[in-house]
Design a protein around this motif. Structure first.
Motif, PDB file in Angstrom:
ATOM      1  N   VAL A 111      79.679 -43.471  17.559  1.00 31.57           N
ATOM      2  CA  VAL A 111      80.693 -43.479  17.919  1.00 31.57           C
ATOM      3  C   VAL A 111      82.361 -43.347  17.482  1.00 31.57           C
ATOM      4  CG1 VAL A 111      82.322 -45.651  16.571  1.00 31.57           C
ATOM      5  CG2 VAL A 111      79.962 -45.807  16.858  1.00 31.57           C
ATOM      6  N   ARG A 112      83.021 -43.210  18.492  1.00 34.55           N
ATOM      7  CA  ARG A 112      83.757 -41.844  17.842  1.00 34.55           C
ATOM      8  C   ARG A 112      85.242 -42.689  17.908  1.00 34.55           C
ATOM      9  NH1 ARG A 112      86.389 -39.338  23.871  1.00 34.55           N
ATOM     10  NH2 ARG A 112      85.897 -40.996  24.064  1.00 34.55           N
ATOM     11  N   VAL A 113      85.593 -42.365  16.819  1.00 34.00           N
ATOM     12  CA  VAL A 113      86.886 -42.542  15.601  1.00 34.00           C
ATOM     13  C   VAL A 113      87.768 -41.853  15.638  1.00 34.00           C
ATOM     14  CG1 VAL A 113      86.653 -43.719  13.299  1.00 34.00           C
ATOM     15  CG2 VAL A 113      84.449 -44.101  14.311  1.00 34.00           C
ATOM     16  N   ASP A 114      88.994 -42.145  15.621  1.00 39.12           N
ATOM     17  CA  ASP A 114      90.131 -41.572  15.759  1.00 39.12           C
ATOM     18  C   ASP A 114      91.077 -41.677  13.958  1.00 39.12           C
ATOM     19  OD1 ASP A 114      91.357 -44.428  14.977  1.00 39.12           O
ATOM     20  OD2 ASP A 114      92.806 -44.201  17.261  1.00 39.12           O
ATOM     21  N   GLN A 115      89.730 -42.374  13.096  1.00 36.12           N
ATOM     22  CA  GLN A 115      89.856 -41.863  12.129  1.00 36.12           C
ATOM     23  C   GLN A 115      90.079 -40.444  11.356  1.00 36.12           C
ATOM     24  OE1 GLN A 115      89.057 -45.281   9.492  1.00 36.12           O
ATOM     25  NE2 GLN A 115      89.012 -43.615   6.936  1.00 36.12           N
ATOM     26  N   ARG A 116      91.834 -40.294  10.578  1.00 36.32           N
ATOM     27  CA  ARG A 116      92.422 -39.538  10.068  1.00 36.32           C
ATOM     28  C   ARG A 116      91.957 -39.534   8.050  1.00 36.32           C
ATOM     29  NH1 ARG A 116      92.041 -38.904  14.542  1.00 36.32           N
ATOM     30  NH2 ARG A 116      92.729 -37.752  15.875  1.00 36.32           N
ATOM     31  N   GLY A 117      91.048 -38.570   8.096  1.00 37.35           N
ATOM     32  CA  GLY A 117      91.246 -37.918   6.503  1.00 37.35           C
ATOM     33  C   GLY A 117      89.819 -38.788   5.710  1.00 37.35           C
ATOM     34  N   ALA A 118      88.775 -39.345   6.979  1.00 34.07           N
ATOM     35  CA  ALA A 118      87.690 -39.430   6.475  1.00 34.07           C
ATOM     36  C   ALA A 118      86.945 -38.346   6.859  1.00 34.07           C
ATOM     37  CB  ALA A 118      86.803 -40.569   7.230  1.00 34.07           C
ATOM     38  N   ALA A 119      85.293 -37.884   5.973  1.00 31.28           N
ATOM     39  CA  ALA A 119      84.702 -37.002   6.025  1.00 31.28           C
ATOM     40  C   ALA A 119      83.009 -37.340   6.318  1.00 31.28           C
ATOM     41  CB  ALA A 119      85.091 -35.983   4.419  1.00 31.28           C
ATOM     42  N   VAL A 120      82.631 -35.787   6.877  1.00 29.79           N
ATOM     43  CA  VAL A 120      81.005 -36.451   7.005  1.00 29.79           C
ATOM     44  C   VAL A 120      80.429 -37.177   5.943  1.00 29.79           C
ATOM     45  CG1 VAL A 120      78.479 -35.101   7.258  1.00 29.79           C
ATOM     46  CG2 VAL A 120      81.296 -34.629   8.473  1.00 29.79           C
ATOM     47  N   GLY A 121      79.377 -38.008   6.395  1.00 28.99           N
ATOM     48  CA  GLY A 121      79.303 -39.228   4.560  1.00 28.99           C
ATOM     49  C   GLY A 121      79.609 -40.389   4.511  1.00 28.99           C
ATOM     50  N   ILE A 129      81.195 -44.465   4.977  1.00 20.49           N
ATOM     51  CA  ILE A 129      81.565 -45.477   5.811  1.00 20.49           C
ATOM     52  C   ILE A 129      82.963 -45.432   5.946  1.00 20.49           C
ATOM     53  CG2 ILE A 129      80.155 -47.545   5.854  1.00 20.49           C
ATOM     54  CD1 ILE A 129      77.710 -46.211   5.214  1.00 20.49           C
ATOM     55  N   VAL A 130      83.300 -45.673   7.742  1.00 29.39           N
ATOM     56  CA  VAL A 130      84.414 -46.474   7.638  1.00 29.39           C
ATOM     57  C   VAL A 130      84.630 -47.527   8.451  1.00 29.39           C
ATOM     58  CG1 VAL A 130      85.569 -44.253   7.451  1.00 29.39           C
ATOM     59  CG2 VAL A 130      84.658 -45.127   9.992  1.00 29.39           C
ATOM     60  N   ASP A 131      85.502 -48.346   7.843  1.00 26.27           N
ATOM     61  CA  ASP A 131      85.365 -50.074   8.976  1.00 26.27           C
ATOM     62  C   ASP A 131      86.447 -49.650   9.750  1.00 26.27           C
ATOM     63  OD1 ASP A 131      84.079 -51.371   7.260  1.00 26.27           O
ATOM     64  OD2 ASP A 131      86.270 -51.213   5.683  1.00 26.27           O
ATOM     65  N   VAL A 132      85.766 -50.388  11.642  1.00 29.29           N
ATOM     66  CA  VAL A 132      86.470 -50.499  12.578  1.00 29.29           C
ATOM     67  C   VAL A 132      86.449 -51.409  13.579  1.00 29.29           C
ATOM     68  CG1 VAL A 132      85.719 -47.327  12.321  1.00 29.29           C
ATOM     69  CG2 VAL A 132      84.794 -49.322  13.921  1.00 29.29           C
ATOM     70  N   ASP A 168      81.810 -45.921  26.380  1.00 33.63           N
ATOM     71  CA  ASP A 168      81.513 -45.054  27.346  1.00 33.63           C
ATOM     72  C   ASP A 168      80.133 -44.921  27.818  1.00 33.63           C
ATOM     73  OD1 ASP A 168      81.061 -42.658  29.180  1.00 33.63           O
ATOM     74  OD2 ASP A 168      82.135 -41.352  28.191  1.00 33.63           O
ATOM     75  N   GLY A 169      78.936 -45.732  28.773  1.00 32.41           N
ATOM     76  CA  GLY A 169      78.377 -45.631  28.378  1.00 32.41           C
ATOM     77  C   GLY A 169      77.765 -46.294  27.040  1.00 32.41           C
ATOM     78  N   VAL A 170      76.458 -45.996  26.467  1.00 30.41           N
ATOM     79  CA  VAL A 170      76.503 -46.127  25.875  1.00 30.41           C
ATOM     80  C   VAL A 170      77.048 -46.068  24.594  1.00 30.41           C
ATOM     81  CG1 VAL A 170      74.610 -44.572  25.055  1.00 30.41           C
ATOM     82  CG2 VAL A 170      73.658 -47.012  24.938  1.00 30.41           C
ATOM     83  N   ASP A 171      78.081 -45.840  25.450  1.00 28.93           N
ATOM     84  CA  ASP A 171      78.961 -44.479  22.874  1.00 28.93           C
ATOM     85  C   ASP A 171      80.019 -45.589  22.927  1.00 28.93           C
ATOM     86  OD1 ASP A 171      77.328 -42.301  22.546  1.00 28.93           O
ATOM     87  OD2 ASP A 171      77.966 -41.786  24.293  1.00 28.93           O
ATOM     88  N   LEU A 172      80.078 -45.365  21.976  1.00 26.91           N
ATOM     89  CA  LEU A 172      81.157 -46.499  21.742  1.00 26.91           C
ATOM     90  C   LEU A 172      82.415 -45.684  21.072  1.00 26.91           C
ATOM     91  CD1 LEU A 172      79.673 -49.419  20.041  1.00 26.91           C
ATOM     92  CD2 LEU A 172      80.659 -49.569  22.241  1.00 26.91           C
ATOM     93  N   VAL A 173      83.718 -46.426  21.140  1.00 25.52           N
ATOM     94  CA  VAL A 173      85.353 -45.791  20.786  1.00 25.52           C
ATOM     95  C   VAL A 173      85.497 -47.152  19.132  1.00 25.52           C
ATOM     96  CG1 VAL A 173      88.090 -45.014  20.585  1.00 25.52           C
ATOM     97  CG2 VAL A 173      85.741 -44.262  22.408  1.00 25.52           C
ATOM     98  N   GLY A 174      86.092 -46.195  17.826  1.00 26.62           N
ATOM     99  CA  GLY A 174      86.871 -47.025  16.962  1.00 26.62           C
ATOM    100  C   GLY A 174      87.326 -47.118  17.043  1.00 26.62           C
ATOM    101  N   SER A 175      88.434 -47.980  16.569  1.00 28.31           N
ATOM    102  CA  SER A 175      89.814 -47.153  16.062  1.00 28.31           C
ATOM    103  C   SER A 175      89.442 -47.851  14.645  1.00 28.31           C
ATOM    104  CB  SER A 175      91.182 -48.071  16.704  1.00 28.31           C
ATOM    105  OG  SER A 175      92.009 -47.827  15.918  1.00 28.31           O
ATOM    106  N   ALA A 176      90.653 -47.317  13.525  1.00 29.34           N
ATOM    107  CA  ALA A 176      90.497 -47.477  12.082  1.00 29.34           C
ATOM    108  C   ALA A 176      91.287 -49.077  11.634  1.00 29.34           C
ATOM    109  CB  ALA A 176      90.625 -46.201  11.381  1.00 29.34           C
ATOM    110  N   GLU A 177      90.118 -49.336  11.128  1.00 30.29           N
ATOM    111  CA  GLU A 177      91.315 -51.364  10.787  1.00 30.29           C
ATOM    112  C   GLU A 177      92.009 -50.301   9.617  1.00 30.29           C
ATOM    113  OE1 GLU A 177      88.574 -54.553  10.065  1.00 30.29           O
ATOM    114  OE2 GLU A 177      86.762 -53.561  10.136  1.00 30.29           O
ATOM    115  N   ARG A 178      93.263 -51.273   9.806  1.00 31.82           N
ATOM    116  CA  ARG A 178      94.369 -51.156   9.283  1.00 31.82           C
ATOM    117  C   ARG A 178      94.603 -52.425   8.472  1.00 31.82           C
ATOM    118  NH1 ARG A 178      93.835 -46.940  11.334  1.00 31.82           N
ATOM    119  NH2 ARG A 178      95.747 -45.894  12.695  1.00 31.82           N
TER     120      ARG A 178
END
Length: 484
Positions: free
Chosen positions: A453-463, A465-468, A474-484
């Protein structure tokens, strides 16, 4: 790596891992034993005094990859500082002396029984001692047939990594006396495999793994929980429970429902967020296990179901069980409890005796199943398996044609399934950052094989867990937008 360690003069070893997540655990345990024996692990093979290749021996392509990797490593003896190249892992165990004789570029081929003293073995090899490779045996014969009797009788025969006692210590360091955990992380990602058992008791006609991995032996729950705590203390947020057949866990400990209890114990580890189970046999995936995997806190609803085919006739020849109706009923029972559950599988086409009607049955099943990920493999003979001697062999070109056709269908189906997820709310474990995007996996996606999942959230880091909300695919891959 700190300068004092890098300049310490310790002999440097580079470990290459091929194959599955079970091999990743094996490599980390080999790394731990090597470090405990005075070696230094390095990431760059050009800096290594020895290169150790943890090989895969499952199918022809994996064996070729293993040999090619060993040959490439051997080139370092002329071009770099490497003095020795050593083969370990499944291919080394499976072929032993035969591999050593056919591949003189490797300085040694070590079997599973060499793992407990791997540091001593490698030190001797580097000092010019010739290692006499083992002659492989059927490892299933080393332990009693009765699973309940097996653990008590195993003793020193549990040479395969993953069958040790891990203490409950933050740094994985033992007290002055007593056991220690022989595992050193080779990566720093937020997910890590954790081996829960070794070996397999099934007799699938196409598979040679039980011969060289041996009979099924479960690790104890206490041992697994202790190692999971250790991994959590290393910064791991997701443990991926791996074995040759996870749905058999506990039968040799006298409790076939022990996996359900283990999942509850793991969920109580404070710093652990996700628990994922791999490789379940559909015929052994009981209702109680489905309930546990969809209802216990921190266990992600992810089902890695080994269907292998859908035609009842082909499955019987494979020495497996099932048919489209029973498989679809299992899938329905999962989705009734967890509609967003991830379900993946692998299938084999071209098995001896398979007809065009069988292939159509498989295609119809996959279409109805709406799986999230599908691996499609063409059958090939594996020596010392029942299928290798079966009649009704299919021409290699026809096998490839069937595989290619079904793989195209699978790609289309998983892309449709991913598109169906647009609009879903998902939790995503962030694993990397690429070109300004955060890249991670949702709960329904297993490590490395099920898309991202490709996420557009800013401020998060590796490790993190974000809600999107899933906004595109795109094929098997997904795009997620951060929940506001």
């Amino acid at each position: 790596m700190s300068t004092d360690i890098a300049d310490s003069g310790l002999t440097a070893v580079h470990l290459v891992t091929l194959g599955c997540a079970r091999n990743e655990v094996d490599s980390e345990e080999l790394a731990g034993r090597l470090a405990d024996g005075g070696f230094r692990l390095v990431d760059d093979p050009a800096e290594a005094d020895a290169v150790m290749v943890n090989t895969c021996g499952f199918i022809d392509s994996a064996k070729k990859d293993s040999v090619d990797t060993l040959l490439a490593a051997a080139d370092l003896k002329a071009d770099g500082k490497a003095q020795a190249v050593v083969a370990v892992g499944c291919m080394a165990e499976r072929y032993g002396k035969e591999l050593a004789d056919s591949l003189p570029e490797a300085d040694a081929v070590l079997g599973f029984d060499d793992y407990a003293t791997i540091a001593d073995k490698l030190n001797a090899i580097l000092h010019g001692q010739q290692h006499i490779s083992h002659v492989p045996t059927d490892r299933r014969k080393l332990l009693p047939i009765s699973p309940v009797e097996r653990r008590a009788s195993a003793g020193s025969l549990l040479a395969t990594p993953g069958m040790h006692t891990a203490p409950d210590l933050p740094d994985g360091i033992a007290p002055a006396s007593g056991p220690r955990t022989f595992r050193q992380r080779l990566g720093s990602g937020p997910s890590a495999p954790l081996k829960m058992a070794s070996g397999c008791d099934r007799r699938c006609a196409f598979c040679a793994i039980p011969r060289f991995r041996g009979a099924y032996v479960s690790r104890t729950p206490d041992e697994i929980v202790a190692e999971a705590r250790w991994l959590a203390d290393q910064g791991v947020r997701e443990v991926f429970l791996v074995s040759e057949n996870s749905s058999s866990y506990g039968k040799d400990l006298g409790d076939i429902r022990l996996l359900e209890k283990l999942l509850g114990q793991l969920s109580r580890i404070e710093d652990l967020d996700w628990i994922r189970v791999s490789y379940l046999q559909p015929a052994e995936t009981r209702p109680g296990l489905v309930e546990a995997m969809t209802g216990i806190d921190k266990v992600v609803p992810y089902f890695d179901l080994s269907f292998q085919h859908a035609s009842a006739a082909v499955l019987r020849r494979m020495r497996r069980f099932g048919d489209p109706d029973s498989f679809l009923a299992l899938i329905d029972s999962i989705r009734a409890r967890a509609p967003q559950a991830g379900i993946r599988s692998n299938v084999i086409v071209g098995f001896p005796g398979e007809t065009e009607a069988d292939v159509q049955t498989l295609a119809d099943f996959l279409t109805a199943a709406r799986l999230d990920a599908i691996g499609v493999f063409g059958y090939s003979d594996e020596e010392e398996t029942e299928a290798a001697g079966m009649s009704g062999k299919i021409d290699a070109d026809e096998i490839e044609a069937r595989r290619a056709e079904l793989a195209d269908l699978a790609d289309e189906l998983v892309a449709q399934r991913a598109e169906d997820r647009i609009g879903e709310h998902a939790r995503v474990l962030i694993e990397s950052e690429e070109d300004g995007w955060l890249i991670g996996r949702a709960e329904h996606q297993g490590p490395e094989v099920d898309g991202s999942v490709r996420v557009d959230q800013r401020g998060a880091a590796v490790g993190d867990i974000v809600d999107v909300v899933i906004t595109d695919s795109d094929g098997v891959d997904l795009v997620g937008s951060a929940e506001r």
